[in-house]
Design a protein around this motif. Sequence first.
Motif, PDB file in Angstrom:
ATOM      1  N   LEU A  99      51.595  46.750  37.464  1.00 31.68           N
ATOM      2  CA  LEU A  99      51.575  48.153  36.936  1.00 31.68           C
ATOM      3  C   LEU A  99      50.693  48.353  35.639  1.00 31.68           C
ATOM      4  N   ASP A 100      49.796  49.413  35.861  1.00 32.58           N
ATOM      5  CA  ASP A 100      48.866  49.675  34.659  1.00 32.58           C
ATOM      6  C   ASP A 100      49.317  51.115  34.330  1.00 32.58           C
ATOM      7  N   ALA A 117      43.954  51.226  36.989  1.00 36.68           N
ATOM      8  CA  ALA A 117      43.875  50.185  37.589  1.00 36.68           C
ATOM      9  C   ALA A 117      45.310  49.636  38.164  1.00 36.68           C
ATOM     10  N   LEU A 129      44.726  38.970  31.832  1.00 38.30           N
ATOM     11  CA  LEU A 129      45.818  39.157  32.345  1.00 38.30           C
ATOM     12  C   LEU A 129      46.490  38.166  33.283  1.00 38.30           C
ATOM     13  N   GLY A 139      39.523  49.914  36.553  1.00 39.52           N
ATOM     14  CA  GLY A 139      40.247  49.748  37.850  1.00 39.52           C
ATOM     15  C   GLY A 139      39.048  49.850  39.077  1.00 39.52           C
TER      16      GLY A 139
HETATM   17  N1  PLP Z   1      45.277  44.872  37.781  1.00 35.79           N
HETATM   18  C1  PLP Z   1      46.061  45.264  36.709  1.00 35.79           C
HETATM   19  C2  PLP Z   1      47.650  45.538  36.891  1.00 35.79           C
HETATM   20  C3  PLP Z   1      45.363  45.535  35.740  1.00 35.79           C
HETATM   21  O1  PLP Z   1      46.035  46.408  34.661  1.00 35.79           O
HETATM   22  C4  PLP Z   1      43.963  45.592  35.725  1.00 35.79           C
HETATM   23  C5  PLP Z   1      42.838  45.934  34.591  1.00 35.79           C
HETATM   24  O2  PLP Z   1      43.359  46.570  33.838  1.00 35.79           O
HETATM   25  C6  PLP Z   1      43.268  44.757  36.890  1.00 35.79           C
HETATM   26  C7  PLP Z   1      44.202  44.657  37.784  1.00 35.79           C
HETATM   27  C8  PLP Z   1      41.824  44.641  37.087  1.00 35.79           C
HETATM   28  O3  PLP Z   1      41.400  45.811  36.676  1.00 35.79           O
HETATM   29  P1  PLP Z   1      39.900  45.895  37.507  1.00 35.79           P
HETATM   30  O4  PLP Z   1      39.701  46.636  38.605  1.00 35.79           O
HETATM   31  O5  PLP Z   1      39.042  47.075  36.090  1.00 35.79           O
HETATM   32  O6  PLP Z   1      38.863  44.571  36.995  1.00 35.79           O
END
Ligand code: PLP
Length: 260
Positions: free
Chosen positions: A11-12, A17, A115, A205
Amino acid sequence: MRPVVLCFSGLDPSGGAGLQADIEAIAALQAHAAVACTALTIQDSQQVYGFQTVNADLLAQQAAKVLADLPVKAIKCGMLATPEAVAVVKQICQQHPHLPLILDPVLVANSGGSLTVEGFIDSLKQLFPYAHLLTPNTVEAERLTGLSVVDNEADVIKTLSDLGVKAVLLKGGHEHGQMLRNRLYQDNKLIQTSQWPRLNAQFHGSGCSLASAISAGIANGLPLPIAVTRAEVWLQHSLQNADFPHKNGQAIPRRILGQI
Ligand code: PLP
Protein backbone atom coordinates in the motif's frame (compact mmCIF):
# COMPACT_ATOMS: atom_id res chain seq x y z
CA MET A 1 -16.69 -12.34 -14.58
CA ARG A 2 -13.69 -10.55 -16.00
CA PRO A 3 -10.47 -12.52 -15.61
CA VAL A 4 -8.79 -11.94 -12.28
CA VAL A 5 -5.18 -10.92 -11.68
CA LEU A 6 -3.92 -11.82 -8.21
CA CYS A 7 -1.51 -9.04 -7.22
CA PHE A 8 1.05 -9.14 -4.46
CA SER A 9 1.74 -5.50 -3.68
CA GLY A 10 2.21 -2.90 -1.00
CA LEU A 11 0.00 0.00 0.00
CA ASP A 12 1.25 3.44 -1.01
CA PRO A 13 -1.03 5.86 0.85
CA SER A 14 -0.42 8.58 -1.76
CA GLY A 15 -2.20 6.36 -4.28
CA GLY A 16 0.50 6.79 -6.90
CA ALA A 17 2.09 3.35 -6.81
CA GLY A 18 1.59 -0.06 -5.27
CA LEU A 19 -1.73 -1.78 -4.93
CA GLN A 20 -3.80 1.23 -5.94
CA ALA A 21 -1.84 1.50 -9.18
CA ASP A 22 -2.46 -2.22 -9.74
CA ILE A 23 -6.19 -1.98 -9.14
CA GLU A 24 -6.65 1.04 -11.40
CA ALA A 25 -4.44 -0.27 -14.23
CA ILE A 26 -5.99 -3.72 -14.24
CA ALA A 27 -9.53 -2.30 -14.15
CA ALA A 28 -8.68 0.08 -17.01
CA LEU A 29 -7.56 -2.89 -19.10
CA GLN A 30 -10.63 -5.08 -18.66
CA ALA A 31 -9.64 -7.38 -15.82
CA HIS A 32 -10.30 -7.49 -12.11
CA ALA A 33 -7.52 -7.04 -9.52
CA ALA A 34 -7.51 -9.05 -6.31
CA VAL A 35 -4.76 -7.89 -3.99
CA ALA A 36 -2.81 -9.77 -1.34
CA CYS A 37 -1.20 -6.92 0.57
CA THR A 38 2.52 -7.41 1.29
CA ALA A 39 3.33 -4.21 3.17
CA LEU A 40 2.09 -0.86 4.38
CA THR A 41 4.40 1.92 3.33
CA ILE A 42 4.64 5.43 4.75
CA GLN A 43 5.07 7.63 1.73
CA ASP A 44 3.84 10.68 -0.14
CA SER A 45 4.43 11.99 -3.65
CA GLN A 46 7.96 13.03 -2.63
CA GLN A 47 9.58 10.16 -0.75
CA VAL A 48 9.39 6.90 1.19
CA TYR A 49 9.59 7.34 4.98
CA GLY A 50 9.36 3.67 5.95
CA PHE A 51 7.29 0.52 5.69
CA GLN A 52 6.02 -2.40 7.71
CA THR A 53 5.64 -5.78 6.07
CA VAL A 54 2.70 -8.14 6.45
CA ASN A 55 3.46 -11.42 8.20
CA ALA A 56 4.08 -14.24 5.70
CA ASP A 57 1.34 -16.49 7.04
CA LEU A 58 -1.22 -13.70 6.77
CA LEU A 59 -0.02 -13.00 3.23
CA ALA A 60 -0.33 -16.68 2.27
CA GLN A 61 -3.85 -16.84 3.68
CA GLN A 62 -4.97 -13.74 1.75
CA ALA A 63 -3.77 -15.29 -1.49
CA ALA A 64 -5.12 -18.78 -0.77
CA LYS A 65 -8.66 -17.51 -0.24
CA VAL A 66 -8.64 -15.55 -3.49
CA LEU A 67 -7.20 -18.47 -5.45
CA ALA A 68 -9.85 -20.82 -4.11
CA ASP A 69 -12.69 -18.42 -4.82
CA LEU A 70 -12.08 -16.32 -7.94
CA PRO A 71 -11.16 -17.12 -11.57
CA VAL A 72 -7.52 -16.07 -11.26
CA LYS A 73 -5.81 -16.04 -14.68
CA ALA A 74 -2.49 -14.40 -13.84
CA ILE A 75 -0.32 -13.43 -10.89
CA LYS A 76 1.46 -10.09 -10.69
CA CYS A 77 4.11 -9.25 -8.09
CA GLY A 78 5.17 -5.74 -7.17
CA MET A 79 6.68 -4.88 -3.77
CA LEU A 80 7.49 -8.18 -2.05
CA ALA A 81 10.13 -6.64 0.24
CA THR A 82 11.22 -9.80 2.13
CA PRO A 83 12.54 -13.31 1.44
CA GLU A 84 9.53 -14.61 3.40
CA ALA A 85 7.09 -13.02 0.95
CA VAL A 86 9.12 -14.47 -1.93
CA ALA A 87 8.76 -17.92 -0.35
CA VAL A 88 4.97 -17.47 -0.18
CA VAL A 89 4.77 -16.58 -3.88
CA LYS A 90 7.11 -19.43 -4.81
CA GLN A 91 4.87 -21.95 -3.09
CA ILE A 92 1.81 -20.57 -4.88
CA CYS A 93 3.62 -20.77 -8.23
CA GLN A 94 4.46 -24.40 -7.52
CA GLN A 95 0.85 -25.15 -6.63
CA HIS A 96 -0.53 -23.29 -9.69
CA PRO A 97 2.00 -23.89 -12.48
CA HIS A 98 -0.54 -22.94 -15.19
CA LEU A 99 -0.83 -19.34 -13.90
CA PRO A 100 1.52 -16.90 -15.67
CA LEU A 101 3.60 -14.82 -13.27
CA ILE A 102 4.38 -11.21 -14.19
CA LEU A 103 7.23 -10.18 -11.91
CA ASP A 104 8.06 -6.51 -11.41
CA PRO A 105 11.32 -6.56 -9.43
CA VAL A 106 10.52 -3.62 -7.14
CA LEU A 107 13.66 -2.62 -5.23
CA VAL A 108 13.41 1.14 -4.73
CA ALA A 109 10.66 3.70 -5.31
CA ASN A 110 11.09 6.14 -8.19
CA SER A 111 11.73 8.77 -5.49
CA GLY A 112 14.78 6.74 -4.37
CA GLY A 113 13.64 5.14 -1.10
CA SER A 114 14.35 1.44 -0.54
CA LEU A 115 11.37 -0.91 -0.51
CA THR A 116 13.21 -4.09 0.48
CA VAL A 117 15.02 -5.64 3.43
CA GLU A 118 18.55 -7.06 3.32
CA GLY A 119 18.90 -10.33 1.43
CA PHE A 120 15.89 -9.63 -0.75
CA ILE A 121 17.62 -9.52 -4.14
CA ASP A 122 19.13 -12.98 -3.83
CA SER A 123 15.85 -14.45 -2.63
CA LEU A 124 13.91 -12.86 -5.51
CA LYS A 125 15.95 -14.90 -8.00
CA GLN A 126 14.16 -18.01 -6.73
CA LEU A 127 11.04 -16.74 -8.50
CA PHE A 128 12.75 -16.33 -11.87
CA PRO A 129 12.10 -19.91 -13.08
CA TYR A 130 8.36 -19.26 -12.60
CA ALA A 131 8.31 -15.86 -14.29
CA HIS A 132 6.44 -15.56 -17.58
CA LEU A 133 7.73 -11.99 -17.74
CA LEU A 134 10.21 -9.95 -15.67
CA THR A 135 9.87 -6.15 -16.00
CA PRO A 136 13.06 -4.48 -14.75
CA ASN A 137 14.16 -0.98 -15.60
CA THR A 138 17.84 -0.78 -16.52
CA VAL A 139 18.86 0.07 -12.94
CA GLU A 140 17.02 -2.96 -11.54
CA ALA A 141 18.45 -5.21 -14.27
CA GLU A 142 21.95 -4.09 -13.32
CA ARG A 143 21.37 -4.70 -9.61
CA LEU A 144 19.90 -8.14 -10.32
CA THR A 145 22.80 -9.25 -12.52
CA GLY A 146 25.76 -7.15 -11.35
CA LEU A 147 26.37 -6.25 -15.03
CA SER A 148 26.16 -2.99 -16.94
CA VAL A 149 23.36 -2.61 -19.48
CA VAL A 150 25.26 0.04 -21.45
CA ASP A 151 28.34 -2.15 -21.81
CA ASN A 152 26.68 -5.50 -22.13
CA GLU A 153 22.94 -5.66 -22.59
CA ALA A 154 23.14 -9.11 -24.18
CA ASP A 155 24.96 -10.51 -21.13
CA VAL A 156 22.41 -8.94 -18.77
CA ILE A 157 19.60 -10.67 -20.64
CA LYS A 158 21.50 -13.96 -20.86
CA THR A 159 22.16 -13.90 -17.10
CA LEU A 160 18.45 -13.37 -16.39
CA SER A 161 17.56 -16.07 -18.89
CA ASP A 162 20.08 -18.49 -17.31
CA LEU A 163 18.35 -17.84 -13.99
CA GLY A 164 15.14 -19.14 -15.57
CA VAL A 165 13.23 -16.03 -16.70
CA LYS A 166 11.30 -16.72 -19.94
CA ALA A 167 10.84 -13.13 -21.06
CA VAL A 168 12.24 -9.75 -20.02
CA LEU A 169 10.82 -6.32 -20.70
CA LEU A 170 13.84 -4.06 -20.20
CA LYS A 171 12.45 -0.57 -19.60
CA GLY A 172 14.39 2.49 -20.65
CA GLY A 173 12.87 5.05 -18.29
CA HIS A 174 16.14 5.60 -16.41
CA GLU A 175 18.20 6.07 -19.57
CA HIS A 176 18.70 9.34 -21.45
CA GLY A 177 17.66 10.66 -24.83
CA GLN A 178 14.55 12.20 -26.33
CA MET A 179 12.98 8.82 -26.94
CA LEU A 180 12.45 6.23 -24.23
CA ARG A 181 13.15 2.74 -25.55
CA ASN A 182 11.70 -0.48 -24.11
CA ARG A 183 13.10 -3.83 -25.26
CA LEU A 184 11.17 -7.11 -25.05
CA TYR A 185 13.27 -10.27 -24.98
CA GLN A 186 11.87 -13.78 -25.11
CA ASP A 187 14.01 -16.89 -24.73
CA ASN A 188 17.09 -14.70 -24.84
CA LYS A 189 16.15 -13.05 -28.18
CA LEU A 190 15.05 -9.48 -28.82
CA ILE A 191 11.53 -9.78 -30.21
CA GLN A 192 10.19 -6.23 -29.95
CA THR A 193 11.44 -2.68 -29.38
CA SER A 194 9.17 0.27 -28.76
CA GLN A 195 9.96 3.97 -28.54
CA TRP A 196 8.03 6.66 -26.68
CA PRO A 197 8.61 10.40 -26.46
CA ARG A 198 10.28 10.94 -23.07
CA LEU A 199 7.99 13.07 -20.93
CA ASN A 200 9.54 15.89 -18.97
CA ALA A 201 8.45 14.79 -15.46
CA GLN A 202 9.11 12.32 -12.66
CA PHE A 203 6.28 9.82 -12.25
CA HIS A 204 5.21 7.86 -9.20
CA GLY A 205 4.00 4.32 -9.90
CA SER A 206 4.73 4.13 -13.62
CA GLY A 207 6.46 0.74 -13.27
CA CYS A 208 3.64 -0.72 -11.18
CA SER A 209 1.09 0.56 -13.67
CA LEU A 210 2.86 -0.92 -16.70
CA ALA A 211 3.40 -4.38 -15.20
CA SER A 212 -0.21 -4.50 -14.03
CA ALA A 213 -1.55 -3.37 -17.39
CA ILE A 214 0.47 -6.14 -19.06
CA SER A 215 -0.85 -8.70 -16.58
CA ALA A 216 -4.42 -7.66 -17.44
CA GLY A 217 -3.68 -8.39 -21.10
CA ILE A 218 -2.10 -11.75 -20.28
CA ALA A 219 -5.09 -12.63 -18.07
CA ASN A 220 -7.31 -11.83 -21.07
CA GLY A 221 -5.35 -14.27 -23.22
CA LEU A 222 -3.38 -11.78 -25.33
CA PRO A 223 0.00 -12.91 -26.71
CA LEU A 224 2.87 -11.33 -24.75
CA PRO A 225 4.04 -8.78 -27.39
CA ILE A 226 0.48 -7.53 -27.88
CA ALA A 227 -0.19 -7.32 -24.14
CA VAL A 228 3.03 -5.30 -23.78
CA THR A 229 2.26 -2.88 -26.64
CA ARG A 230 -1.33 -2.35 -25.49
CA ALA A 231 -0.09 -1.62 -21.95
CA GLU A 232 2.58 0.79 -23.22
CA VAL A 233 0.08 2.75 -25.31
CA TRP A 234 -2.26 2.97 -22.33
CA LEU A 235 0.56 3.96 -19.95
CA GLN A 236 1.80 6.75 -22.22
CA HIS A 237 -1.73 8.16 -22.25
CA SER A 238 -2.00 7.87 -18.44
CA LEU A 239 1.34 9.66 -18.03
CA GLN A 240 0.46 12.41 -20.49
CA ASN A 241 -2.67 13.06 -18.43
CA ALA A 242 -0.97 12.67 -15.02
CA ASP A 243 -1.91 14.78 -12.00
CA PHE A 244 0.87 17.04 -10.67
CA PRO A 245 0.33 17.53 -6.92
CA HIS A 246 2.82 20.43 -6.47
CA LYS A 247 6.28 21.47 -7.64
CA ASN A 248 8.19 19.07 -5.34
CA GLY A 249 5.97 16.04 -5.85
CA GLN A 250 6.15 13.32 -8.46
CA ALA A 251 3.27 13.18 -10.92
CA ILE A 252 0.59 10.55 -10.35
CA PRO A 253 -0.48 8.73 -13.53
CA ARG A 254 -4.12 9.26 -14.42
CA ARG A 255 -4.98 5.65 -15.02
CA ILE A 256 -8.73 5.95 -15.21
CA LEU A 257 -9.97 8.22 -17.96
CA GLY A 258 -13.23 8.65 -19.79
CA GLN A 259 -15.81 8.62 -16.99
CA ILE A 260 -19.52 8.98 -17.76
N1 PLP B 1 5.12 -0.69 -4.72
C1 PLP B 1 4.91 0.20 -3.75
C2 PLP B 1 4.06 -0.14 -2.58
C3 PLP B 1 5.50 1.44 -3.85
O1 PLP B 1 5.27 2.33 -2.90
C4 PLP B 1 6.32 1.74 -4.99
C5 PLP B 1 6.92 3.03 -5.15
O2 PLP B 1 6.70 4.00 -4.53
C6 PLP B 1 6.50 0.80 -5.96
C7 PLP B 1 5.88 -0.41 -5.78
C8 PLP B 1 7.32 1.04 -7.19
O3 PLP B 1 6.85 2.12 -7.86
P1 PLP B 1 7.28 2.48 -9.36
O4 PLP B 1 6.20 2.01 -10.22
O5 PLP B 1 7.33 3.98 -9.31
O6 PLP B 1 8.56 1.82 -9.61
